[in-house]
Design an enzyme around this catalytic site. Structure first.
Site, short mmCIF file in Angstrom:
data_model
loop_
_atom_site.label_atom_id
_atom_site.label_comp_id
_atom_site.label_asym_id
_atom_site.label_seq_id
_atom_site.Cartn_x
_atom_site.Cartn_y
_atom_site.Cartn_z
N GLU A 5 0.81 -1.23 0.00
CA GLU A 5 0.00 0.00 0.00
C GLU A 5 0.84 1.27 0.00
O GLU A 5 0.43 2.30 -0.51
CB GLU A 5 -0.92 -0.04 1.23
CG GLU A 5 -2.07 0.92 1.13
CD GLU A 5 -3.19 0.60 2.09
OE1 GLU A 5 -3.49 -0.60 2.32
OE2 GLU A 5 -3.78 1.55 2.64
N ASP A 106 -2.88 -3.16 3.36
CA ASP A 106 -3.42 -3.27 4.71
C ASP A 106 -4.63 -4.20 4.70
O ASP A 106 -5.42 -4.20 3.76
CB ASP A 106 -3.87 -1.89 5.21
CG ASP A 106 -2.69 -0.98 5.51
OD1 ASP A 106 -1.56 -1.49 5.54
OD2 ASP A 106 -2.91 0.23 5.72
N TYR A 315 -1.83 -3.09 13.63
CA TYR A 315 -2.66 -2.28 12.74
C TYR A 315 -3.67 -1.46 13.56
O TYR A 315 -4.42 -2.02 14.36
CB TYR A 315 -3.39 -3.20 11.76
CG TYR A 315 -4.09 -2.45 10.69
CD1 TYR A 315 -3.37 -1.72 9.76
CD2 TYR A 315 -5.47 -2.43 10.62
CE1 TYR A 315 -4.02 -1.00 8.78
CE2 TYR A 315 -6.13 -1.71 9.65
CZ TYR A 315 -5.40 -0.99 8.73
OH TYR A 315 -6.04 -0.27 7.77
#
Lengths: 703, 73
Positions: A5, A106, A315
């Site tokens: 990403e 992600d 995350y």
């Protein structure tokens, strides 16, 4: 080809997947990719910059309704996104010579969609044949595991992302154009006034709160303050009723207690235990960072995202308050033990039971936010360090013993009246040892009294107080409300909170509705209340969640959204003239409030206004007759922060006062500050400060 | 439709907009609560006290100023 990403993530992933932990970075102009080797696999790791593709309308014309859209490279929609062009080109070129694709963006809705769009539109690959790496932290262990266990793409998640983009695009462009064009029709101006699927309801919440504040009437009540004497000690006593609703009753209580003796009738000790707070999810982290450091939720998210990309935390876009049993807690703690600030705390924890406290909320994709145990390889900037410390200490506190507190209350009677003396004693600090900077219960000793003791009431007073009105939203409380109402997603809420402010609908740190905010709210509320309705948005959110669960198709949700939007737009079109007139009136009043500073002192028939120089872009106060060439009156203005004209005039020079809001600092000054006789001392001090710092705000009195 | 005599918005009744109309209604209804709490309270003393309080809402302040100015004229 591994699609990631962001550049930072690409480097981490390439390093983790390379056998020698030393991937080769291949530069191609302004962009690059990584080559690495893993067993018999030769891998190319490429990166996106978030979304590389955006929706664009198919039909031509800046009008509404516009219902059809297509995915195009971002640089075609956003002229500033020129940096996406070489990246798309590079991915396109490299993708021609690869055997297969792995999406390593992600692990969330947006990440899945980003990967899918790159596969489809840049690589022209078949997404059905691509693989997906799923990970919650960018540590080498997590990434290697994600590579070894990679599976197929999660198409319902991709569809959910797809539908959200389509619906938000439909509502955003059509509603914004409807509002903007109604103004153009009414007054001939082109002033973009925006709203959106979630922004409308958010504005409505703020307007509703503003209404409550503006209609609030404080009501009086009285509190009783009693000081008692016991032996040689003075004891502060509480009256049993915290609020007395009438002056007569308050006076009677004061007169009945004054100078009397009271007897200690009982002393109650209540021992309570307090468990650690649950692990952080994104919204509780944002709320705590706002409480502790004053960070806006969007800032906390940006910092947490940076810490995640540095592999320091897991995350952050998660709803979960739980840590999975598979998490290698001992390994994380051992890693944290290598950081000086946490060494002794970790040593204590490792001697005990490594079972963390869990919260209730879950997230199918990610665990609660936790440190990975990796040490920062460079010195963290102060803000990042604060958020990292908060996350680490919260994690450590999960393994602490409960706090044990003794609440003590002595009941003291005098006639029919009851008074209390209270104390709070911390018997065991427990998890507070780890989380103390961020949670401090105040200890208070209970006076040394026993049942049957007499206390002489030496001073009894009443104090007249008034009820306080509802508080304005702050970024954290508004974000919590959106979460409670299920509006937006954990990833989008903080930007929605920011947008109502950046579009001028609110002013100040505390979301005070501006004249423009009122104008937009009142107009929509009167003519098309559906655009403000949270019900419609919540219903759509539920439908989108059903798409994610595979229970509903994207096409059917989009079709329903389109027909509902078309109905609203038709209704809007029928009332467009009136809507335009109302908005124009509101805008005029907004500009008067925010830009006009009363009559010009030089020419008398001009109006002083805040304007910007077309050449330099700098703002200043100028006379409205300047363009006609009949008056050249100007005043300089501070260039940083927001300026709000005030009704007051300067006591020294009689020029209008202004309020300057820059970050968390607010100060007032007059528009004549550079020449005002009353402000020369301030200016001198400012010059000295500037000389020291080589920068800073201009003039005025800080408050 | 008449304009609100206080803020110029479209009025609903008695040349007050919905906000100032709501403020007037609220001011009248809260008077009873105040009268039960404060001894020998008159309407004038009530609105003077409310006007001075820091947390009083903006529309309430504005309707009080309007009432006072009408009383003066």
């Amino acid at each position: 080809m591994v699609l990631t990403e962001k550049p930072t993530a690409a480097k981490k992933i390439a390093t983790a997947l390379d056998e020698k932990r030393s991937p080769k970075e291949v530069k191609r102009g302004k962009t690059s990719y990584y080559e690495c080797k893993r067993g018999s696999d030769e891998l190319i790791v490429t990166y996106a910059l978030g979304h590389l593709f955006e929706l664009q309308q198919v039909e031509k014309g800046w009008t509404y309704p516009r219902m059809e859209s297509k995915w195009v490279p971002k640089y075609e929609v956003d002229k500033k996104a020129t940096n996406t062009r070489p990246i798309i080109n590079l991915i396109q070129k490299l993708s021609r010579d690869v055997d297969g694709f792995i999406v390593a963006t992600d692990y969330d809705v947006e990440g899945s969609l980003i990967g899918y769009l790159v596969l489809k539109y840049a690589c022209r690959a078949d997404p059905m044949r691509a693989h997906r790496m799923l990970f919650s932290a960018l540590t080498e262990t997590d990434l290697e595991k994600a590579y070894d266990t990679r599976g197929a793409l999660d198409f319902p998640v991709i569809e959910a992302g797809h539908v959200r983009h389509e619906v938000d695009w439909l509502y955003g462009i059509n509603l914004t154009r409807a509002l903007t064009l109604s103004i153009k029709r009414a007054a001939g101006w082109f002033k973009v006034v925006s709203t959106g699927r979630v922004q409308g309801p958010t504005l409505s919440f703020i307007a509703q709160r503003e209404r409550e504040i503006n209609l609030f009437i404080p009501t009086p009540f009285w509190t009783i303050h009693v000081i008692g004497a016991h032996n040689d000690d003075e004891i502060e006593l509480e009256y049993s009723r915290r609020q007395i609703s009438s002056e007569r009753d308050a006076n009677r209580i004061v007169s009945e207690l004054s100078g009397q003796n009271a007897i200690v009738s009982s002393i109650e000790k209540r021992t309570v235990t307090q468990q650690p707070h649950p692990p952080f999810n994104l919204s509780s982290l944002q709320a705590e960072a706002y409480r502790q450091f004053g960070f806006k939720p969007s800032r906390t998210l940006a910092i947490a995202q940076g810490l995640y990309l540095d592999a320091l935390i897991s995350y952050p876009r998660t709803d979960s308050e739980m840590l999975p049993p598979t998490l290698d807690i001992k390994n994380i703690l051992t890693g944290l033990g290598g950081i000086k600030d946490y060494t002794s705390m970790v040593a204590t924890i490792l001697r005990g039971n490594l079972v963390p406290i869990q919260g209730k909320k879950t997230d199918p994709a990610h665990p609660a936010i936790h440190p990975t145990g990796e040490r920062p390889i460079k010195q963290l900037p102060p803000s990042d360090k604060k958020v990292f410390d908060l996350i680490v200490r919260r994690f450590l506190s999960l393994f602490g013993e409960p706090i044990i507190k003794n609440h003590l209350r002595a009941d003291i009677k005098s006639g029919n009246h009851c008074l209390y003396a209270r104390g709070l004693q911390i018997v065991r600090k427990g998890w507070l040892e780890f989380y103390e900077p961020y949670f401090k219960p105040e200890e208070r000793a209970l006076p040394t009294i026993k049942v049957g003791d007499t206390i002489h009431l030496v001073s009894v007073d009443s104090e007249n107080k008034y009820t306080e009105g509802p508080a304005r939203f702050n970024p954290s409380s508004l974000l919590k409300l959106l979460e409670r109402k299920n509006l937006g997603t954990k990833a989008t809420r903080s930007s929605i909170v920011d947008s109502v402010k950046s579009r001028g609908y609110t002013q100040g740190e505390r979301f005070e509705l501006s004249t423009l905010g009122y104008a937009v709210f009142e107009t929509l509320n009167r003519y098309v209340p559906e655009m403000l309705s949270p019900e419609m948005t919540i219903r759509l959110e539920v439908e989108m969640e059903r798409v994610q669960s595979g229970l509903k198709s994207r096409e059917s949700v989009v079709t329903e959204a389109k027909s509902e939007l078309l109905r609203n737009l038709e209704e809007f079109k029928n009332k467009e003239d009136k809507i335009g007139e109302t908005l124009v009136k509101g805008l005029q009043s907004y500009w008067r409030d925010t830009e006009e500073l009363g009559p010009c002192p030089k020419c008398d028939d001009g109006i002083l206004k805040i304007v910007r120089s077309p050449k330099t872009g700098k703002r200043f106060v100028g006379c409205s007759n300047y363009r006609e060439g009949t008056c050249d009156q100007t005043f300089p203005l501070p260039q940083k922060g927001t300026i709000a004209p005030l009704d007051d005039v300067c006591p020294h020079c009689s020029h209008r006062m202004i309020k300057v809001i820059s970050g968390r600092r607010t100060w007032t000054t007059c528009i004549n500050w550079s020449k005002c006789p009353g402000r020369q001392e301030d200016l001198k001090a400012l010059d000295e400060r500037r000389a020291k710092r080589n920068g800073g705000a201009v003039g005025g009195q800080e408050s | 439709m008449k304009e609100c005599r206080i803020c110029g918005r479209d009025g609903t009744e008695e040349d007050l907009c919905e906000y100032h109309s709501a403020a007037y209604t609220s001011l009248k209804s809260v008077f009873e609560k105040w009268a039960a709490a404060v001894e020998e309270l008159t309407w004038e003393k009530y609105i003077d006290s409310v006007r001075e309080l820091e947390n009083t809402g903006q529309w309430i302040r504005e309707i009080i100023d309007d009432i006072r100015s009408q009383d003066d004229s």
